[in-house]
Enzyme design. Structure first.
Site, PDB file in Angstrom:
ATOM      1  N   TYR A  60       0.825  -1.212   0.000  1.00  0.00           N
ATOM      2  CA  TYR A  60       0.000   0.000   0.000  1.00  0.00           C
ATOM      3  C   TYR A  60       0.856   1.257   0.000  1.00  0.00           C
ATOM      4  O   TYR A  60       0.436   2.315  -0.460  1.00  0.00           O
ATOM      5  CB  TYR A  60      -0.927   0.022   1.220  1.00  0.00           C
ATOM      6  CG  TYR A  60      -0.227   0.557   2.449  1.00  0.00           C
ATOM      7  CD1 TYR A  60      -0.409   1.884   2.851  1.00  0.00           C
ATOM      8  CD2 TYR A  60       0.666  -0.210   3.180  1.00  0.00           C
ATOM      9  CE1 TYR A  60       0.260   2.398   3.952  1.00  0.00           C
ATOM     10  CE2 TYR A  60       1.343   0.293   4.263  1.00  0.00           C
ATOM     11  CZ  TYR A  60       1.132   1.587   4.646  1.00  0.00           C
ATOM     12  OH  TYR A  60       1.805   2.103   5.723  1.00  0.00           O
ATOM     13  N   LEU A  69       5.612   5.548   0.687  1.00  0.00           N
ATOM     14  CA  LEU A  69       5.214   6.456   1.763  1.00  0.00           C
ATOM     15  C   LEU A  69       4.750   5.634   2.972  1.00  0.00           C
ATOM     16  O   LEU A  69       3.577   5.621   3.324  1.00  0.00           O
ATOM     17  CB  LEU A  69       4.090   7.363   1.246  1.00  0.00           C
ATOM     18  CG  LEU A  69       3.615   8.492   2.129  1.00  0.00           C
ATOM     19  CD1 LEU A  69       4.702   9.535   2.303  1.00  0.00           C
ATOM     20  CD2 LEU A  69       2.381   9.140   1.521  1.00  0.00           C
ATOM     21  N   PRO A  70       5.684   4.940   3.630  1.00  0.00           N
ATOM     22  CA  PRO A  70       5.279   4.136   4.790  1.00  0.00           C
ATOM     23  C   PRO A  70       4.924   5.027   5.987  1.00  0.00           C
ATOM     24  O   PRO A  70       5.553   6.057   6.204  1.00  0.00           O
ATOM     25  CB  PRO A  70       6.520   3.290   5.083  1.00  0.00           C
ATOM     26  CG  PRO A  70       7.654   4.109   4.580  1.00  0.00           C
ATOM     27  CD  PRO A  70       7.114   4.862   3.378  1.00  0.00           C
ATOM     28  N   HIS A  71       3.903   4.618   6.695  1.00  0.00           N
ATOM     29  CA  HIS A  71       3.487   5.342   7.890  1.00  0.00           C
ATOM     30  C   HIS A  71       2.633   4.405   8.738  1.00  0.00           C
ATOM     31  O   HIS A  71       2.268   3.325   8.296  1.00  0.00           O
ATOM     32  CB  HIS A  71       2.707   6.608   7.533  1.00  0.00           C
ATOM     33  CG  HIS A  71       1.522   6.358   6.659  1.00  0.00           C
ATOM     34  ND1 HIS A  71       1.627   6.170   5.299  1.00  0.00           N
ATOM     35  CD2 HIS A  71       0.215   6.230   6.946  1.00  0.00           C
ATOM     36  CE1 HIS A  71       0.430   5.939   4.785  1.00  0.00           C
ATOM     37  NE2 HIS A  71      -0.443   5.971   5.773  1.00  0.00           N
ATOM     38  N   ALA A  72       2.351   4.836   9.944  1.00  0.00           N
ATOM     39  CA  ALA A  72       1.483   4.063  10.840  1.00  0.00           C
ATOM     40  C   ALA A  72       0.422   5.015  11.367  1.00  0.00           C
ATOM     41  O   ALA A  72       0.434   6.212  11.092  1.00  0.00           O
ATOM     42  CB  ALA A  72       2.306   3.476  11.989  1.00  0.00           C
TER      43      ALA A  72
END
Length: 163
Positions: A60, A69-72
C-alpha cells in the site's frame, strides 16, 4: 498544502538521507523510521507499526512509481508532525506494480486529522512526475528540499490561478 509546506520550510537536514543502501523494503522503512525517531517525532513502536501495516496491507505504501510512503496510525507512537526522506542508492522491491522503489518518505502526525491531511498533501505533490524524478535523482539533502519547495510553489500557482 499547509502542513507539508510548514514541514518542508522547517525541514531539518538530518531528516534526509541520500545514497542509502538497504537490503530490502523492511530495512528501508526502518531507516526512514529511525530518522523520525532520532528527531523525536515518533516512538520505536511507530517504526514497528509502519512495518506491520505494510506487511498486513501489502505494498500500500508505494503510492507512485518508485516512491513509497510508509506510515502508521497516530496512536502507534506519532509524537509530533514529522517527515523523513530516504533516497536509496539501489532501488528495492515492495512487491508493488510501482516497483522498484528509489525514494522512501516516512511521516508522522499525532492526530487523525493531521495524518489524513498530510497524506493527502504528499499524495497530491507526488502525483506529478516532475517531483518524482527530482527526488529519485537527488544527490544531496538540499536537492530534496529544493525539489519539494519547487513542487509546492508550482502546485499553489496552478491551484490559485485566476482564469
Amino acid at each position: 498544502m499547509n502542513i507539508l509546506k510548514k514541514l518542508i520550510a522547517n525541514m531539518d537536514i538530518n531528516a534526509i538521507a541520500v545514497n542509502v543502501e538497504a537490503k530490502n523494503w523492511v530495512e528501508a522503512v526502518k531507516i526512514a523510521g529511525e530518522i523520525l525517531y532520532n528527531l523525536g517525532r515518533v516512538s520505536q513502536e511507530y517504526i514497528e507499526g509502519m512495518i506491520k501495516t505494510t506487511k498486513r496491507l501489502g505494498p500500500y505504501a508505494v503510492i507512485a512509481p518508485g516512491v513509497a510512503l510508509p506510515h502508521a496510525r497516530p496512536e502507534n507512537g506519532a509524537l509530533e508532525l514529522g517527515m523523513s526522506i530516504v533516497v536509496l542508492r539501489t532501488p528495492i522491491d515492495f512487491d508493488s506494480p510501482n516497483d522498484p522503489v528509489k525514494v522512501v518518505i516516512a511521516f508522522s502526525a499525532p492526530t487523525k486529522s493531521e495524518h489524513l491531511e498530510l497524506l493527502k498533501e504528499i499524495g497530491k505533490l507526488l502525483s506529478t512526475t516532475v517531483l518524482q524524478k527530482k527526488l529519485k535523482h537527488a544527490k544531496t539533502p538540499n536537492d530534496v528540499i529544493s525539489a519539494f519547495k519547487e513542487a509546492i510553489v508550482n502546485y499553489e500557482v496552478i491551484n490559485n490561478a485566476d482564469y
